[in-house]
Design a protein around this motif. Structure first.
Motif, PDB file in Angstrom:
ATOM      1  N   ILE A  69       0.839  -1.201   0.000  1.00 19.92           N
ATOM      2  CA  ILE A  69       0.000   0.000   0.000  1.00 19.92           C
ATOM      3  C   ILE A  69       0.875   1.253   0.000  1.00 19.92           C
ATOM      4  CG2 ILE A  69      -1.709   1.317   1.323  1.00 19.92           C
ATOM      5  CD1 ILE A  69      -2.948  -1.096   0.045  1.00 19.92           C
ATOM      6  N   ALA A  70       1.966   1.226   0.765  1.00 23.20           N
ATOM      7  CA  ALA A  70       2.867   2.377   0.792  1.00 23.20           C
ATOM      8  C   ALA A  70       3.513   2.592  -0.579  1.00 23.20           C
ATOM      9  CB  ALA A  70       3.940   2.177   1.857  1.00 23.20           C
ATOM     10  N   TYR A  71       3.919   1.513  -1.241  1.00 20.60           N
ATOM     11  CA  TYR A  71       4.513   1.626  -2.576  1.00 20.60           C
ATOM     12  C   TYR A  71       3.506   2.219  -3.564  1.00 20.60           C
ATOM     13  CZ  TYR A  71       6.132   0.201  -7.174  1.00 20.60           C
ATOM     14  OH  TYR A  71       6.489   0.196  -8.492  1.00 20.60           O
ATOM     15  N   LEU A  72       2.274   1.726  -3.516  1.00 21.07           N
ATOM     16  CA  LEU A  72       1.255   2.255  -4.420  1.00 21.07           C
ATOM     17  C   LEU A  72       0.977   3.730  -4.138  1.00 21.07           C
ATOM     18  CD1 LEU A  72      -1.337  -0.662  -4.586  1.00 21.07           C
ATOM     19  CD2 LEU A  72       0.296   0.043  -6.331  1.00 21.07           C
ATOM     20  N   GLY A  73       0.972   4.086  -2.846  1.00 21.70           N
ATOM     21  CA  GLY A  73       0.743   5.488  -2.488  1.00 21.70           C
ATOM     22  C   GLY A  73       1.840   6.401  -3.013  1.00 21.70           C
ATOM     23  N   PHE A  74       3.094   5.980  -2.853  1.00 25.42           N
ATOM     24  CA  PHE A  74       4.203   6.788  -3.376  1.00 25.42           C
ATOM     25  C   PHE A  74       4.161   6.876  -4.897  1.00 25.42           C
ATOM     26  CE2 PHE A  74       6.546   5.778   0.687  1.00 25.42           C
ATOM     27  CZ  PHE A  74       6.467   7.068   1.177  1.00 25.42           C
ATOM     28  N   ALA A  75       3.828   5.777  -5.554  1.00 24.75           N
ATOM     29  CA  ALA A  75       3.750   5.788  -7.016  1.00 24.75           C
ATOM     30  C   ALA A  75       2.640   6.722  -7.492  1.00 24.75           C
ATOM     31  CB  ALA A  75       3.533   4.373  -7.541  1.00 24.75           C
ATOM     32  N   LYS A  76       1.481   6.643  -6.844  1.00 27.74           N
ATOM     33  CA  LYS A  76       0.366   7.511  -7.246  1.00 27.74           C
ATOM     34  C   LYS A  76       0.681   8.975  -6.941  1.00 27.74           C
ATOM     35  CE  LYS A  76      -2.912   6.130  -8.746  1.00 27.74           C
ATOM     36  NZ  LYS A  76      -3.314   5.958 -10.164  1.00 27.74           N
ATOM     37  N   PHE A  77       1.354   9.231  -5.819  1.00 22.30           N
ATOM     38  CA  PHE A  77       1.770  10.599  -5.488  1.00 22.30           C
ATOM     39  C   PHE A  77       2.721  11.148  -6.548  1.00 22.30           C
ATOM     40  CE2 PHE A  77       4.696  13.573  -3.445  1.00 22.30           C
ATOM     41  CZ  PHE A  77       3.801  14.497  -2.924  1.00 22.30           C
ATOM     42  N   ASN A  78       3.657  10.317  -6.993  1.00 28.48           N
ATOM     43  CA  ASN A  78       4.599  10.734  -8.026  1.00 28.48           C
ATOM     44  C   ASN A  78       3.875  11.007  -9.341  1.00 28.48           C
ATOM     45  OD1 ASN A  78       7.086  11.334  -9.129  1.00 28.48           O
ATOM     46  ND2 ASN A  78       7.521   9.213  -9.695  1.00 28.48           N
ATOM     47  N   GLU A  79       2.893  10.172  -9.683  1.00 28.94           N
ATOM     48  CA  GLU A  79       2.113  10.407 -10.900  1.00 28.94           C
ATOM     49  C   GLU A  79       1.331  11.713 -10.810  1.00 28.94           C
ATOM     50  OE1 GLU A  79      -0.385   7.074 -11.699  1.00 28.94           O
ATOM     51  OE2 GLU A  79       1.294   5.699 -12.010  1.00 28.94           O
ATOM     52  N   ALA A  85      -1.860  11.899 -13.056  1.00 29.59           N
ATOM     53  CA  ALA A  85      -3.005  11.436 -12.268  1.00 29.59           C
ATOM     54  C   ALA A  85      -3.581  12.616 -11.497  1.00 29.59           C
ATOM     55  CB  ALA A  85      -2.574  10.332 -11.304  1.00 29.59           C
ATOM     56  N   GLU A  86      -4.816  12.467 -11.075  1.00 32.60           N
ATOM     57  CA  GLU A  86      -5.490  13.505 -10.286  1.00 32.60           C
ATOM     58  C   GLU A  86      -5.086  13.361  -8.815  1.00 32.60           C
ATOM     59  OE1 GLU A  86      -7.741  15.823 -11.376  1.00 32.60           O
ATOM     60  OE2 GLU A  86      -7.333  15.192 -13.440  1.00 32.60           O
ATOM     61  N   TRP A  87      -5.101  14.486  -8.100  1.00 35.40           N
ATOM     62  CA  TRP A  87      -4.796  14.442  -6.669  1.00 35.40           C
ATOM     63  C   TRP A  87      -5.892  13.717  -5.898  1.00 35.40           C
ATOM     64  CZ3 TRP A  87      -0.256  15.162  -4.623  1.00 35.40           C
ATOM     65  CH2 TRP A  87       0.692  15.904  -5.316  1.00 35.40           C
ATOM     66  N   ALA A  88      -7.097  13.715  -6.431  1.00 35.88           N
ATOM     67  CA  ALA A  88      -8.178  12.988  -5.772  1.00 35.88           C
ATOM     68  C   ALA A  88      -7.890  11.490  -5.751  1.00 35.88           C
ATOM     69  CB  ALA A  88      -9.494  13.256  -6.481  1.00 35.88           C
ATOM     70  N   GLU A  89      -7.192  10.993  -6.791  1.00 32.57           N
ATOM     71  CA  GLU A  89      -6.834   9.578  -6.814  1.00 32.57           C
ATOM     72  C   GLU A  89      -5.871   9.233  -5.681  1.00 32.57           C
ATOM     73  OE1 GLU A  89      -5.390   8.378 -10.643  1.00 32.57           O
ATOM     74  OE2 GLU A  89      -6.954   9.502 -11.691  1.00 32.57           O
ATOM     75  N   VAL A  90      -4.978  10.168  -5.358  1.00 34.75           N
ATOM     76  CA  VAL A  90      -4.050   9.947  -4.243  1.00 34.75           C
ATOM     77  C   VAL A  90      -4.834   9.854  -2.933  1.00 34.75           C
ATOM     78  CG1 VAL A  90      -2.075  10.883  -2.977  1.00 34.75           C
ATOM     79  CG2 VAL A  90      -2.195  11.137  -5.457  1.00 34.75           C
TER      80      VAL A  90
END
Length: 115
Positions: A69-79, A85-90
């Motif tokens: 979950i942490a890896y996905l969060g960092f990846a989505k934050f970077n996107e 990606a939208e900030w709402a997705e983060v």
């Protein structure tokens, strides 16, 4: 030639000394499982170790879930920083990830009580 014979005799002497000398290792006593069976009850001892192993395995699965979950969060934050990606997705990933981790922790806690 004499040196070779002396080396051979010395090696043979060391081998004989090493083979006849007793070695006492100061090994630690094994840790009993959390169920603490009575002395001589091997079946309960094995069951206790299996239970403790299952709890450790569940903890390892929870740690792997947290890291995923942490890896996905960092990846989505970077996107989101790059505009892919939208900030709402983060935010949604953070909320859903927290719910998943809380639910997994609850299930592991219940499983530890049942085992």
């Amino acid at each position: 030639m004499v040196k070779t014979i002396r080396k051979g005799i010395a090696a043979a002497g060391l081998l004989v000394m090493a083979g006849t000398q007793t070695v006492w290792a100061a090994l630690p006593t094994p840790v009993a499982p959390s169920t603490a069976p009575s002395a001589g009850d091997w079946i309960a001892l094995i069951k206790g170790y299996i239970k403790d192993g299952g709890l450790v395995l569940g903890l390892a699965i929870a740690v792997l879930g947290f890291l995923w979950i942490a890896y996905l969060g960092f990846a989505k934050f970077n996107e989101a920083r790059q505009g892919k990606a939208e900030w709402a997705e983060v935010g949604v990933l953070g909320i859903v990830g927290a719910i998943v981790l809380i639910f997994a922790s609850y299930l592991l806690t219940e499983a530890a009580g049942i085992i």
